[in-house]
Design a protein around this motif. Structure first.
Motif: not given
Ligand code: SAM
Length: 281
Positions: A41-45, A95-103, A124-136
């Motif tokens: 419900t509150h995804s972040g990026v 350690l350079r990247y961290y996953a949010g709950s959606p990832l 944050d919304f467009p960043l989120l959308r961009n990060n998940f565009k590959e996930f069908k």
């Protein structure tokens, strides 16, 4: 008011506990062949660069995920969580990247599973959308996450996890999570609901506990890790997850993991942990 940006906090001790609980619930859901629904419900990026201006400014991850990164004595469940984060770091030396709950979820979803990621923030919304565009099997939506609980439950799969992780910058969030759970539960009583909460002032997080106790809902487990005792000074002293309809192993898993996490994440010795039923079965 939308001033909260999770990038300042990504990978801190609260994220570690939240994302381990999330992973353990999803592991349980994937034990059955039948698909399930994941609602964030509150995804972040969804994905954070720890060497960004925001993360470096607070460096909260240094007292969170970074304390687990090089250890060779991790309990198996914690190892699986660190491995998920290592995958994002090209195998894991640095350690350079961290996953949010959606990832965390997206890495675990199978083709038969389905995810809906909701985020309201205009940046944050467009960043989120961009990060998940590959996930069908994942849809990303700009909306109020609480509304999507009402709008999308029950899921056609009749199995699923709803993760609620509001910023609590508005005090109403403490009541809104309870309302959203009650609404969700009316529609989908067998679903798993996991709510993250901070302990800044204990009375505030108690509102959630009291609200849920009064709701008549049963099987509510509370999991908490404190880095310091409760205080009326500024700042978060503890955080936790309240899980409705937890998988049966979760209580024992967290009772095994939390003493380890408390020692490693809070080497100063001021930490403590608890796993309690707010309402049993
Ligand atoms: N769940 C994420 C994770 O674990 O990686 C972190 C989420 S962060 C704590 C909270 C997010 O909720 C912020 O990105 C904020 O912009 C967003 N937000 C605030 N109010 C919202 C609302 N009513 N509906 C959906 N998102 C909201």
């Amino acid at each position: 008011m939308l001033s909260y940006r999770h990038s300042f906090h990504a990978g801190n001790h609260a994220d570690v506990v939240k994302h381990i609980v999330e992973m353990l619930i999803i592991e349980n859901l994937t034990q059955k062949e039948k698909g399930f629904y994941y609602l964030d419900t509150h995804s972040g990026v969804g994905r954070y660069r720890l060497f960004s201006q925001e993360s470096e400014k607070t460096a909260e991850f240094e007292e969170g995920i970074a304390r687990l990164w090089q250890r060779d004595d991790l309990p198996e469940e914690v190892q699986r969580y660190v491995d998920l984060i290592k995958k994002l770091n090209y195998g894991g030396k640095e350690l350079r990247y961290y996953a949010g709950s959606p990832l965390i979820a997206a890495q675990m979803l199978r083709p038969q599973d389905r995810g809906l990621l909701v985020e309201l923030h205009p940046t944050d919304f467009p960043l989120l959308r961009n990060n998940f565009k590959e996930f069908k099997n994942i849809i990303v939506k700009r909306d109020d996450g609480f509304q999507q609980v009402k709008a999308t439950l029950p899921p056609k799969e009749r199995r699923g996890l709803v993760l609620m992780d509001p910023p609590y910058e508005m005090k109403e969030d403490y009541d809104l999570v309870v309302n959203a759970i009650v609404e969700g539960y009316k529609r989908f009583a067998t679903g798993i609901y996991a709510v993250w909460y901070p302990v800044v002032l204990r009375q505030q997080s108690k509102r959630i506990v009291k609200g849920l106790e009064a709701s008549g809902i049963r099987k509510i487990l509370q999991i908490e890790l404190a880095v310091r005792p409760d205080s009326d000074q500024r700042g978060m002293t503890a955080s936790g997850m309240i899980v409705i309809n937890p998988p049966w192993q979760l209580e024992a898993q967290m009772k095994k993991i939390l003493p380890y996490l408390t020692n490693v994440l809070v080497p100063e010795g001021t930490g403590s942990w608890s796993v309690n039923w707010i309402v049993p079965e």
